[in-house]
Design a protein around this motif. Structure first.
Motif, mmCIF file in Angstrom:
data_model
loop_
_atom_site.group_PDB
_atom_site.id
_atom_site.type_symbol
_atom_site.label_atom_id
_atom_site.label_comp_id
_atom_site.label_asym_id
_atom_site.label_seq_id
_atom_site.Cartn_x
_atom_site.Cartn_y
_atom_site.Cartn_z
ATOM 1 N N PRO A 148 1.124 -1.235 -0.028
ATOM 2 C CA PRO A 148 -0.289 0.355 -0.180
ATOM 3 C C PRO A 148 1.198 1.289 -0.258
ATOM 4 C CG PRO A 148 0.161 -1.040 2.033
ATOM 5 C CD PRO A 148 0.574 -1.999 1.443
ATOM 6 N N PRO A 149 0.148 2.292 -0.450
ATOM 7 C CA PRO A 149 1.030 3.503 -0.426
ATOM 8 C C PRO A 149 1.565 3.668 1.240
ATOM 9 C CG PRO A 149 -1.421 4.154 -0.750
ATOM 10 C CD PRO A 149 -0.984 2.964 -0.984
ATOM 11 N N ARG A 150 2.224 5.069 1.628
ATOM 12 C CA ARG A 150 3.507 5.308 2.722
ATOM 13 C C ARG A 150 2.499 6.676 3.485
ATOM 14 N NH1 ARG A 150 2.514 0.908 5.785
ATOM 15 N NH2 ARG A 150 3.637 -1.219 4.247
ATOM 16 N N TYR A 151 3.177 7.663 2.009
ATOM 17 C CA TYR A 151 2.712 8.738 1.896
ATOM 18 C C TYR A 151 2.135 9.639 0.848
ATOM 19 C CZ TYR A 151 7.615 8.708 4.109
ATOM 20 O OH TYR A 151 8.608 7.822 5.297
ATOM 21 N N CYS A 152 1.235 10.318 1.265
ATOM 22 C CA CYS A 152 0.518 11.180 1.212
ATOM 23 C C CYS A 152 1.249 12.270 -0.036
ATOM 24 C CB CYS A 152 -0.658 11.868 1.564
ATOM 25 S SG CYS A 152 -1.886 13.139 0.969
ATOM 26 N N ARG A 175 2.934 11.407 6.200
ATOM 27 C CA ARG A 175 2.498 10.187 6.863
ATOM 28 C C ARG A 175 1.728 9.871 6.368
ATOM 29 N NH1 ARG A 175 6.608 5.197 5.868
ATOM 30 N NH2 ARG A 175 6.249 3.954 7.404
ATOM 31 N N MET A 176 0.568 8.366 6.105
ATOM 32 C CA MET A 176 -0.637 7.671 6.239
ATOM 33 C C MET A 176 -0.495 6.808 7.613
ATOM 34 S SD MET A 176 -2.051 8.669 2.846
ATOM 35 C CE MET A 176 -1.156 7.390 1.869
ATOM 36 N N LYS A 177 -1.517 6.569 8.552
ATOM 37 C CA LYS A 177 -1.958 5.181 8.702
ATOM 38 C C LYS A 177 -2.368 4.453 8.126
ATOM 39 C CE LYS A 177 -5.707 5.128 11.473
ATOM 40 N NZ LYS A 177 -7.220 5.336 12.193
ATOM 41 N N VAL A 178 -1.956 3.343 7.569
ATOM 42 C CA VAL A 178 -1.794 2.009 7.063
ATOM 43 C C VAL A 178 -2.250 0.820 7.491
ATOM 44 C CG1 VAL A 178 -1.009 0.947 4.552
ATOM 45 C CG2 VAL A 178 -0.506 3.271 5.243
ATOM 46 N N GLN A 179 -3.417 0.582 7.535
ATOM 47 C CA GLN A 179 -3.904 -0.601 7.399
ATOM 48 C C GLN A 179 -4.017 -1.516 6.827
ATOM 49 O OE1 GLN A 179 -7.857 -0.650 9.607
ATOM 50 N NE2 GLN A 179 -7.531 -2.566 10.314
ATOM 51 N N VAL A 180 -3.324 -2.787 6.750
ATOM 52 C CA VAL A 180 -3.990 -4.191 6.428
ATOM 53 C C VAL A 180 -4.661 -5.460 6.273
ATOM 54 C CG1 VAL A 180 -2.159 -5.509 4.420
ATOM 55 C CG2 VAL A 180 -1.440 -3.770 4.572
ATOM 56 N N CYS A 186 -4.480 9.872 5.437
ATOM 57 C CA CYS A 186 -4.001 11.123 5.892
ATOM 58 C C CYS A 186 -5.450 12.074 6.288
ATOM 59 C CB CYS A 186 -3.407 11.861 3.934
ATOM 60 S SG CYS A 186 -3.144 13.367 4.006
ATOM 61 N N VAL A 187 -4.322 12.648 7.259
ATOM 62 C CA VAL A 187 -4.997 13.123 8.146
ATOM 63 C C VAL A 187 -6.075 14.628 7.023
ATOM 64 C CG1 VAL A 187 -4.358 13.015 9.764
ATOM 65 C CG2 VAL A 187 -4.085 14.530 9.079
ATOM 66 N N GLU A 188 -4.807 14.724 5.848
ATOM 67 C CA GLU A 188 -5.298 16.338 5.828
ATOM 68 C C GLU A 188 -6.633 16.323 4.510
ATOM 69 O OE1 GLU A 188 -5.522 20.214 4.926
ATOM 70 O OE2 GLU A 188 -4.801 19.793 6.037
ATOM 71 N N HIS A 189 -6.263 14.865 3.848
ATOM 72 C CA HIS A 189 -6.955 14.427 2.647
ATOM 73 C C HIS A 189 -7.852 12.727 2.870
ATOM 74 C CE1 HIS A 189 -3.518 17.112 1.336
ATOM 75 N NE2 HIS A 189 -4.589 17.536 0.754
ATOM 76 N N GLY A 190 -7.485 12.564 3.799
ATOM 77 C CA GLY A 190 -9.030 11.945 3.617
ATOM 78 C C GLY A 190 -7.822 9.942 3.345
#
Length: 63
Positions: free
Chosen positions: A31-35, A41-46, A55-59
Protein backbone atom coordinates in the motif's frame (compact mmCIF):
# COMPACT_ATOMS: atom_id res chain seq x y z
CA UNK A 1 -9.80 20.19 -10.85
CA UNK A 2 -6.77 18.06 -11.71
CA UNK A 3 -4.60 16.66 -8.94
CA UNK A 4 -1.00 16.03 -9.86
CA UNK A 5 1.28 13.84 -7.84
CA UNK A 6 3.96 15.99 -6.27
CA UNK A 7 5.36 13.33 -3.96
CA UNK A 8 6.15 9.63 -4.33
CA UNK A 9 3.60 7.59 -2.36
CA UNK A 10 6.23 5.04 -1.31
CA UNK A 11 9.41 6.95 -0.40
CA UNK A 12 7.97 10.44 0.13
CA UNK A 13 10.51 12.18 -2.12
CA UNK A 14 9.59 14.55 -4.96
CA UNK A 15 7.92 12.53 -7.75
CA UNK A 16 9.49 14.64 -10.50
CA UNK A 17 13.07 14.08 -9.37
CA UNK A 18 15.07 10.89 -9.33
CA UNK A 19 14.17 7.44 -10.54
CA UNK A 20 11.21 5.84 -8.82
CA UNK A 21 11.29 2.52 -10.68
CA UNK A 22 11.92 0.58 -7.48
CA UNK A 23 9.08 2.45 -5.79
CA UNK A 24 6.69 1.59 -8.63
CA UNK A 25 7.71 -2.07 -8.47
CA UNK A 26 7.21 -2.20 -4.71
CA UNK A 27 3.84 -0.44 -4.96
CA UNK A 28 2.54 -3.36 -7.03
CA UNK A 29 2.63 -5.38 -3.79
CA UNK A 30 2.43 -2.76 -1.01
CA UNK A 31 0.00 0.00 0.00
CA UNK A 32 1.06 3.66 -0.27
CA UNK A 33 2.93 5.10 2.71
CA UNK A 34 2.93 8.85 1.93
CA UNK A 35 0.20 11.18 0.69
CA UNK A 36 0.99 12.26 -2.89
CA UNK A 37 -0.56 15.68 -2.29
CA UNK A 38 1.00 16.80 1.01
CA UNK A 39 3.83 14.29 1.75
CA UNK A 40 2.39 13.36 5.14
CA UNK A 41 2.98 9.84 6.37
CA UNK A 42 -0.34 8.00 6.21
CA UNK A 43 -1.88 5.59 8.69
CA UNK A 44 -1.97 2.27 6.81
CA UNK A 45 -3.96 -0.82 7.74
CA UNK A 46 -3.46 -4.09 5.87
CA UNK A 47 -6.13 -6.81 6.09
CA UNK A 48 -6.49 -10.09 4.21
CA UNK A 49 -8.98 -8.55 1.77
CA UNK A 50 -6.93 -5.42 0.94
CA UNK A 51 -5.66 -2.26 2.61
CA UNK A 52 -6.66 1.27 3.60
CA UNK A 53 -4.46 4.35 3.96
CA UNK A 54 -5.57 7.56 5.67
CA UNK A 55 -4.07 11.04 5.32
CA UNK A 56 -5.24 13.39 8.07
CA UNK A 57 -5.53 16.21 5.51
CA UNK A 58 -6.85 14.45 2.39
CA UNK A 59 -8.79 11.44 3.63
CA UNK A 60 -8.81 7.72 2.93
CA UNK A 61 -7.73 5.53 0.02
CA UNK A 62 -8.81 1.86 -0.15
CA UNK A 63 -7.97 -1.18 -2.20
Amino acid sequence: MTVTEEWCDRCGEAAATGAHGACAAARALEPPRYCTRCRRRMKVQVVPTGWSAVCVEHGEIRC
